[in-house]
Write an enzyme that holds these catalytic residues in place. Structure first.
Site, PDB file in Angstrom:
ATOM      1  N   PRO A  29       0.826  -1.217   0.000  1.00 37.58           N
ATOM      2  CA  PRO A  29       0.000   0.000   0.000  1.00 37.58           C
ATOM      3  C   PRO A  29       0.860   1.267   0.000  1.00 37.58           C
ATOM      4  CG  PRO A  29      -0.170  -1.186   2.121  1.00 37.58           C
ATOM      5  CD  PRO A  29       0.699  -2.006   1.228  1.00 37.58           C
ATOM      6  N   ASP A  30       0.350   2.329  -0.625  1.00 38.15           N
ATOM      7  CA  ASP A  30       1.057   3.614  -0.552  1.00 38.15           C
ATOM      8  C   ASP A  30       0.634   4.327   0.735  1.00 38.15           C
ATOM      9  OD1 ASP A  30      -1.458   4.617  -1.076  1.00 38.15           O
ATOM     10  OD2 ASP A  30      -0.968   5.536  -2.983  1.00 38.15           O
ATOM     11  N   PHE A  31       1.004   5.577   0.899  1.00 38.45           N
ATOM     12  CA  PHE A  31       0.607   6.325   2.098  1.00 38.45           C
ATOM     13  C   PHE A  31      -0.742   7.000   1.921  1.00 38.45           C
ATOM     14  CE2 PHE A  31       5.022   7.517   4.078  1.00 38.45           C
ATOM     15  CZ  PHE A  31       5.168   6.213   4.483  1.00 38.45           C
ATOM     16  N   ASN A  70      10.940   5.032  -2.527  1.00 38.81           N
ATOM     17  CA  ASN A  70      10.482   3.745  -2.002  1.00 38.81           C
ATOM     18  C   ASN A  70      11.592   3.053  -1.225  1.00 38.81           C
ATOM     19  OD1 ASN A  70       8.126   4.331  -3.206  1.00 38.81           O
ATOM     20  ND2 ASN A  70       8.377   2.935  -4.930  1.00 38.81           N
ATOM     21  N   ILE A  71      11.145   2.208  -0.330  1.00 36.18           N
ATOM     22  CA  ILE A  71      12.110   1.520   0.537  1.00 36.18           C
ATOM     23  C   ILE A  71      12.044   0.016   0.304  1.00 36.18           C
ATOM     24  CG2 ILE A  71      12.079   3.310   2.311  1.00 36.18           C
ATOM     25  CD1 ILE A  71       9.977   1.656   3.773  1.00 36.18           C
ATOM     26  N   ASP A  72      11.299  -0.378  -0.764  1.00 34.52           N
ATOM     27  CA  ASP A  72      11.086  -1.813  -0.987  1.00 34.52           C
ATOM     28  C   ASP A  72      12.166  -2.483  -1.821  1.00 34.52           C
ATOM     29  OD1 ASP A  72      10.451  -1.107  -3.687  1.00 34.52           O
ATOM     30  OD2 ASP A  72       8.375  -0.753  -3.135  1.00 34.52           O
ATOM     31  N   HIS A  97      14.922   7.728   0.775  1.00 39.80           N
ATOM     32  CA  HIS A  97      14.380   7.533   2.129  1.00 39.80           C
ATOM     33  C   HIS A  97      14.873   6.229   2.741  1.00 39.80           C
ATOM     34  CE1 HIS A  97      10.940  10.443   0.842  1.00 39.80           C
ATOM     35  NE2 HIS A  97      12.038  11.073   1.184  1.00 39.80           N
ATOM     36  N   CYS A 111      21.865   3.227  20.281  1.00 41.55           N
ATOM     37  CA  CYS A 111      23.324   3.036  20.258  1.00 41.55           C
ATOM     38  C   CYS A 111      23.822   2.660  18.862  1.00 41.55           C
ATOM     39  CB  CYS A 111      23.741   1.965  21.273  1.00 41.55           C
ATOM     40  SG  CYS A 111      23.283   0.290  20.759  1.00 41.55           S
ATOM     41  N   GLY A 144       4.267   7.626  -9.881  1.00 49.94           N
ATOM     42  CA  GLY A 144       3.701   7.066  -8.658  1.00 49.94           C
ATOM     43  C   GLY A 144       4.023   7.818  -7.388  1.00 49.94           C
ATOM     44  N   ASN A 151       0.890   8.999 -13.106  1.00 51.23           N
ATOM     45  CA  ASN A 151       0.334   8.897 -11.747  1.00 51.23           C
ATOM     46  C   ASN A 151      -1.188   8.936 -11.833  1.00 51.23           C
ATOM     47  OD1 ASN A 151       1.173   8.741  -8.969  1.00 51.23           O
ATOM     48  ND2 ASN A 151       0.318  10.775  -8.646  1.00 51.23           N
TER      49      ASN A 151
HETATM   50  P1  CNA Z   1       2.152   8.715  -1.460  1.00 50.73           P
HETATM   51  O1  CNA Z   1       2.156  10.048  -0.832  1.00 50.73           O
HETATM   52  O2  CNA Z   1       1.368   7.636  -0.809  1.00 50.73           O
HETATM   53  O3  CNA Z   1       1.622   8.926  -2.963  1.00 50.73           O
HETATM   54  C1  CNA Z   1       1.444   7.856  -3.843  1.00 50.73           C
HETATM   55  C2  CNA Z   1       0.925   8.417  -5.151  1.00 50.73           C
HETATM   56  O4  CNA Z   1       0.848   7.349  -6.078  1.00 50.73           O
HETATM   57  C3  CNA Z   1      -0.450   9.055  -5.053  1.00 50.73           C
HETATM   58  O5  CNA Z   1      -0.474  10.227  -5.828  1.00 50.73           O
HETATM   59  C4  CNA Z   1      -1.379   7.981  -5.653  1.00 50.73           C
HETATM   60  O6  CNA Z   1      -2.496   8.534  -6.288  1.00 50.73           O
HETATM   61  C5  CNA Z   1      -0.462   7.343  -6.646  1.00 50.73           C
HETATM   62  N1  CNA Z   1      -0.746   5.937  -6.936  1.00 50.73           N
HETATM   63  C6  CNA Z   1      -0.996   4.927  -6.061  1.00 50.73           C
HETATM   64  N2  CNA Z   1      -1.099   3.749  -6.714  1.00 50.73           N
HETATM   65  C7  CNA Z   1      -0.930   4.044  -8.043  1.00 50.73           C
HETATM   66  C8  CNA Z   1      -0.908   3.268  -9.219  1.00 50.73           C
HETATM   67  N3  CNA Z   1      -1.068   1.931  -9.214  1.00 50.73           N
HETATM   68  N4  CNA Z   1      -0.706   3.889 -10.390  1.00 50.73           N
HETATM   69  C9  CNA Z   1      -0.533   5.248 -10.438  1.00 50.73           C
HETATM   70  N5  CNA Z   1      -0.516   6.029  -9.360  1.00 50.73           N
HETATM   71  C10 CNA Z   1      -0.705   5.429  -8.163  1.00 50.73           C
HETATM   72  O7  CNA Z   1       3.625   8.153  -1.677  1.00 50.73           O
HETATM   73  P2  CNA Z   1       4.952   8.946  -2.113  1.00 50.73           P
HETATM   74  O8  CNA Z   1       5.885   7.924  -2.616  1.00 50.73           O
HETATM   75  O9  CNA Z   1       4.640  10.110  -2.947  1.00 50.73           O
HETATM   76  O10 CNA Z   1       5.453   9.518  -0.708  1.00 50.73           O
HETATM   77  C11 CNA Z   1       6.709   9.342  -0.274  1.00 50.73           C
HETATM   78  C12 CNA Z   1       6.799   8.377   0.909  1.00 50.73           C
HETATM   79  C13 CNA Z   1       5.974   7.122   0.728  1.00 50.73           C
HETATM   80  C14 CNA Z   1       8.196   7.853   1.008  1.00 50.73           C
HETATM   81  O11 CNA Z   1       8.762   8.260   2.196  1.00 50.73           O
HETATM   82  C15 CNA Z   1       8.126   6.310   0.940  1.00 50.73           C
HETATM   83  O12 CNA Z   1       9.068   5.704   1.767  1.00 50.73           O
HETATM   84  C16 CNA Z   1       6.759   6.002   1.356  1.00 50.73           C
HETATM   85  N6  CNA Z   1       6.218   4.687   0.959  1.00 50.73           N
HETATM   86  C17 CNA Z   1       6.953   3.766   0.292  1.00 50.73           C
HETATM   87  C18 CNA Z   1       6.416   2.537  -0.053  1.00 50.73           C
HETATM   88  C19 CNA Z   1       7.246   1.528  -0.785  1.00 50.73           C
HETATM   89  O13 CNA Z   1       8.444   1.466  -0.595  1.00 50.73           O
HETATM   90  N7  CNA Z   1       6.643   0.740  -1.679  1.00 50.73           N
HETATM   91  C20 CNA Z   1       5.094   2.250   0.293  1.00 50.73           C
HETATM   92  C21 CNA Z   1       4.360   3.221   1.015  1.00 50.73           C
HETATM   93  C22 CNA Z   1       4.926   4.434   1.330  1.00 50.73           C
END
Ligand code: CNA
Length: 276
Positions: free
Chosen positions: A41-43, A115-117, A134, A145, A207, A232
């Site tokens: 999941p995203d944030f 992303n951190i994955d 990140h 420590c 994304g 996006n």
């Molecule tokens: P966010 O703020 O959650 O934004 C994600 C964006 O992607 C949004 O605009 C969504 O509408 C869009 N979106 C989601 N799914 C899709 C898709 N399938 N196709 C097109 N667009 C899509 O996340 P950001 O990356 O902008 O924010 C940065 C944070 C999120 C970082 O610090 C990450 O570490 C953190 N994060 C990372 C992961 C991961 O590593 N996979 C997962 C969740 C959060």
């Protein structure tokens, strides 16, 4: 899938420039949206995003879960949701494969990922062309420590949703994966790598909601007249404001297919994806 139409540049034109060799230094900026199709999941997506699931944790504010000053005294919420964020054994998406294909073709100058994955590298984007802005989940340390903590114990803690504590009896600080929390500095290389953006002849933003600084400012560092593509679900940052911007609004993998189609790479990309 809708491409905005008021720009002077379009996807066809950009694809033609890539094919003719006049675009060779593509800088990518990726976010959680390229990995949602892999099952992470995203944030910020309204119902599926992590921030929509925080109510039971009674946090003072959503970002507290990833804020270092909060984690130091209350690490439990982070581990309560760690498993969902770090499911393991995931396959890179078509979008990750597209980035790796760009690298294989010598067209990817650099990839900034929030992303951190680690899925970009799993797909084959060389680590020397990637900056995990990140951090990542590959290692973990005691936040107090900074002692290392074994991978196996960390995996168990994530699986069980339990906070892992430093093995040093005299310390007992909570262990934190090496991801950058709010309030922590970005990797030391960030400032230097940032300069590559000004040298790019195309920026590909995929994304991301572009809500987290300073990475959110990277697209603004692209020179005027250089095209920027946003793939996006929604508009983000100032993408779409410049005449040379192209916004492909929809799922990342669909946007990538559209671009691959214009490039004549559809079959190659599908075949390549099978190998990652
Ligand atoms: P966010 O703020 O959650 O934004 C994600 C964006 O992607 C949004 O605009 C969504 O509408 C869009 N979106 C989601 N799914 C899709 C898709 N399938 N196709 C097109 N667009 C899509 O996340 P950001 O990356 O902008 O924010 C940065 C944070 C999120 C970082 O610090 C990450 O570490 C953190 N994060 C990372 C992961 C991961 O590593 N996979 C997962 C969740 C959060």
């Amino acid at each position: 899938m809708t491409s905005t139409d008021k720009q002077s540049t379009d996807l066809k034109t950009i694809a033609a420039r890539i094919k003719s060799g006049s675009i060779t230094r593509i800088v990518a900026l990726t976010g959680a949206g390229i990995s949602t199709a892999a099952g992470i999941p995203d944030f910020r997506s309204p119902t599926s995003g992590l921030y929509a699931k925080l109510a039971p944790l009674r946090l003072p504010y959503p970002e507290a879960i990833f804020t270092i000053s909060y984690f130091t005294h209350t690490p439990e919420p982070f581990y309560a949701l760690a498993r969902a964020r770090h499911p393991g054994n995931l396959k890179p998406t078509l979008s990750h494969a597209f980035l790796a294909l760009l690298a294989k073709k010598g067209l990817l100058q650099f990839c900034f990922t929030q992303n951190i994955d680690g899925l970009e590298c799993d797909a084959g984007v060389p680590s020397e062309k990637t900056l995990w802005c990140h951090g990542n989940w590959k290692n973990q340390h005691c936040h107090k420590c900074h002692a290392e903590y074994p991978d196996e114990l960390m995996k168990k803690a994530v699986r069980d949703g339990e906070v892992p504590y430093c093995l040093d009896e005299g310390c007992k600080g909570a262990v934190k994966p090496d991801v950058v929390f709010f309030g922590q500095p970005l990797p030391a290389e960030y400032e230097e790598k940032e300069k590559l953006v000004a040298d790019a002849d195309l920026m590909l933003v995929m994304g991301t909601s572009l809500k987290v600084a300073p990475v959110s400012q990277l697209p603004r560092k692209v020179r005027e007249g250089v095209p920027r593509i946003l793939i996006n679900r929604e508009r983000s940052g100032d993408l779409g404001n410049r005449p040379d911007d192209v916004c492909i609004l929809g799922a990342c993998d669909d946007g990538v297919k559209e671009l691959a189609e214009e490039l004549g790479w559809t079959e190659e990309l599908e075949e390549f994806w099978k190998t990652v």
